[in-house]
Write a protein that holds these residues in place. Structure first.
Motif, PDB file in Angstrom:
ATOM      1  N   LEU A  75      37.999  35.993  48.968  1.00 46.14           N
ATOM      2  CA  LEU A  75      37.631  35.984  50.195  1.00 46.14           C
ATOM      3  C   LEU A  75      37.239  34.569  50.943  1.00 46.14           C
ATOM      4  O   LEU A  75      37.492  34.278  52.064  1.00 46.14           O
ATOM      5  CB  LEU A  75      36.360  37.047  50.347  1.00 46.14           C
ATOM      6  CG  LEU A  75      35.662  37.003  51.490  1.00 46.14           C
ATOM      7  CD1 LEU A  75      36.673  37.620  52.764  1.00 46.14           C
ATOM      8  CD2 LEU A  75      34.442  37.916  51.402  1.00 46.14           C
ATOM      9  N   PRO A  76      36.571  33.653  49.954  1.00 48.15           N
ATOM     10  CA  PRO A  76      36.101  32.573  50.721  1.00 48.15           C
ATOM     11  C   PRO A  76      37.319  31.646  50.810  1.00 48.15           C
ATOM     12  O   PRO A  76      37.696  30.874  52.091  1.00 48.15           O
ATOM     13  CB  PRO A  76      35.453  31.872  49.576  1.00 48.15           C
ATOM     14  CG  PRO A  76      34.810  32.874  48.763  1.00 48.15           C
ATOM     15  CD  PRO A  76      35.734  33.872  48.838  1.00 48.15           C
ATOM     16  N   ARG A  77      38.304  31.692  50.217  1.00 50.09           N
ATOM     17  CA  ARG A  77      39.312  30.655  50.235  1.00 50.09           C
ATOM     18  C   ARG A  77      40.287  31.221  51.208  1.00 50.09           C
ATOM     19  O   ARG A  77      40.760  30.553  52.412  1.00 50.09           O
ATOM     20  CB  ARG A  77      40.481  30.758  48.866  1.00 50.09           C
ATOM     21  CG  ARG A  77      41.561  29.954  49.144  1.00 50.09           C
ATOM     22  CD  ARG A  77      41.462  28.575  48.862  1.00 50.09           C
ATOM     23  NE  ARG A  77      42.658  27.593  49.224  1.00 50.09           N
ATOM     24  CZ  ARG A  77      43.640  27.392  48.246  1.00 50.09           C
ATOM     25  NH1 ARG A  77      43.543  27.796  47.082  1.00 50.09           N
ATOM     26  NH2 ARG A  77      44.663  26.891  48.618  1.00 50.09           N
ATOM     27  N   ALA A  78      40.639  32.587  51.444  1.00 56.46           N
ATOM     28  CA  ALA A  78      41.225  33.071  52.540  1.00 56.46           C
ATOM     29  C   ALA A  78      40.816  32.923  54.004  1.00 56.46           C
ATOM     30  O   ALA A  78      41.261  32.653  55.066  1.00 56.46           O
ATOM     31  CB  ALA A  78      41.525  34.472  52.361  1.00 56.46           C
ATOM     32  N   SER A  79      39.151  32.898  53.761  1.00 57.69           N
ATOM     33  CA  SER A  79      38.540  32.829  55.015  1.00 57.69           C
ATOM     34  C   SER A  79      38.940  31.406  55.680  1.00 57.69           C
ATOM     35  O   SER A  79      39.038  30.933  56.712  1.00 57.69           O
ATOM     36  CB  SER A  79      36.908  33.092  54.766  1.00 57.69           C
ATOM     37  OG  SER A  79      36.964  34.428  54.603  1.00 57.69           O
ATOM     38  N   VAL A  80      38.323  30.314  54.588  1.00 58.42           N
ATOM     39  CA  VAL A  80      38.705  28.967  54.955  1.00 58.42           C
ATOM     40  C   VAL A  80      40.004  28.503  55.582  1.00 58.42           C
ATOM     41  O   VAL A  80      40.121  27.964  56.517  1.00 58.42           O
ATOM     42  CB  VAL A  80      38.244  27.913  53.903  1.00 58.42           C
ATOM     43  CG1 VAL A  80      38.877  26.565  53.869  1.00 58.42           C
ATOM     44  CG2 VAL A  80      36.973  28.047  53.348  1.00 58.42           C
ATOM     45  N   GLU A  81      41.033  29.101  54.916  1.00 60.92           N
ATOM     46  CA  GLU A  81      42.418  28.793  55.279  1.00 60.92           C
ATOM     47  C   GLU A  81      42.650  29.556  56.724  1.00 60.92           C
ATOM     48  O   GLU A  81      43.493  28.823  57.528  1.00 60.92           O
ATOM     49  CB  GLU A  81      43.337  29.476  54.603  1.00 60.92           C
ATOM     50  CG  GLU A  81      43.515  28.648  52.944  1.00 60.92           C
ATOM     51  CD  GLU A  81      43.630  26.999  53.264  1.00 60.92           C
ATOM     52  OE1 GLU A  81      44.373  26.724  53.885  1.00 60.92           O
ATOM     53  OE2 GLU A  81      43.002  26.447  52.436  1.00 60.92           O
ATOM     54  N   LEU A  82      42.192  30.696  57.227  1.00 60.52           N
ATOM     55  CA  LEU A  82      42.506  31.360  58.233  1.00 60.52           C
ATOM     56  C   LEU A  82      41.439  30.542  59.579  1.00 60.52           C
ATOM     57  O   LEU A  82      42.008  30.171  60.380  1.00 60.52           O
ATOM     58  CB  LEU A  82      42.018  32.571  58.279  1.00 60.52           C
ATOM     59  CG  LEU A  82      41.917  33.436  59.743  1.00 60.52           C
ATOM     60  CD1 LEU A  82      43.120  33.489  60.132  1.00 60.52           C
ATOM     61  CD2 LEU A  82      41.066  34.711  59.697  1.00 60.52           C
ATOM     62  N   ALA A  83      40.416  29.911  59.073  1.00 60.44           N
ATOM     63  CA  ALA A  83      39.601  29.330  60.105  1.00 60.44           C
ATOM     64  C   ALA A  83      40.334  27.728  60.385  1.00 60.44           C
ATOM     65  O   ALA A  83      40.555  27.466  61.570  1.00 60.44           O
ATOM     66  CB  ALA A  83      38.073  28.925  59.780  1.00 60.44           C
ATOM     67  N   LYS A  84      40.899  27.402  59.415  1.00 67.13           N
ATOM     68  CA  LYS A  84      41.667  26.216  59.526  1.00 67.13           C
ATOM     69  C   LYS A  84      42.785  26.319  60.375  1.00 67.13           C
ATOM     70  O   LYS A  84      42.782  25.749  61.360  1.00 67.13           O
ATOM     71  CB  LYS A  84      42.170  25.594  58.230  1.00 67.13           C
ATOM     72  CG  LYS A  84      41.041  24.782  57.563  1.00 67.13           C
ATOM     73  CD  LYS A  84      41.437  23.999  56.409  1.00 67.13           C
ATOM     74  CE  LYS A  84      42.394  24.273  55.621  1.00 67.13           C
ATOM     75  NZ  LYS A  84      42.591  23.744  54.216  1.00 67.13           N
TER      76      LYS A  84
END
Length: 178
Positions: A75-84
């Motif tokens: 979840l954290p990695r996917a969230s950061v990548e989506l936000a970027k």
């Protein structure tokens, strides 16, 4: 973001996320009362709630699901990548929506400004009634022994009494800590 309320509350058992069902057109017309703005994604292990333009929210939800697949549910990695991607992509940058996501151990708020925010107190809300629901949830969590689901239900009921863009037709989902 107007015309919805999404609330997530974390406790020692997991997370509850609630969304109202109201869909409005402009400032005066209610088009639907029973929309489903809280969903389970990625093998039923992630809860996501969305506020904002419906088409924009679905576009982001689709991209978020792809990121979760790419990063195997992290979840954290996917969230950061989506936000970027959301912040830098010419098309995505124009989308007007916000997401709340949880895997039962944490809650993350994602915005088009590139924000991925984990709240300090295990509660977050988005949408026009979000502040009302969050205030009610904080009071209930601090002064009662209610479980996350009940806090969500009661807080959303309070928000529906105050915010004209929030109704009492709720979808509440829970995920236990894994």
């Amino acid at each position: 973001m107007h015309a919805t309320t999404i609330l997530a509350v974390l406790d020692d058992r997991g997370v509850a996320m609630a969304g109202d069902g109201q869909v409005t057109l402009g400032q005066q017309t209610v088009m639907k009362h029973t929309a489903r703005k809280v969903r389970r994604i990625y093998k039923e292990s992630i809860l996501v709630g969305f506020a904002g333009s419906t088409a924009d929210a679905f576009t982001l939800l689709e991209r978020f699901e792809a990121k979760l697949e790419q990063f195997k549910g992290n979840l954290p990695r996917a969230s950061v990548e989506l936000a970027k991607e959301w912040r830098t992509d010419k098309y995505l940058r124009r989308l007007e929506a916000m997401l709340l996501a949880s895997d039962g151990t944490q809650i993350l708020l994602l915005s088009g400004n590139g924000d991925v925010i984990e709240p300090d107190d295990g509660m977050a809300a988005i949408g026009s009634g979000g502040s009302y629901a969050l205030a009610a949830a904080r009071a209930l969590k601090r002064h009662t022994g209610m479980a996350a689901r009940e806090i969500c239900e009661r807080s959303m009921a309070i928000a529906a009494e105050i915010c004209v863009f929030t109704n009492d037709k709720l979808v509440v989902e829970t995920i236990d800590k894994g």
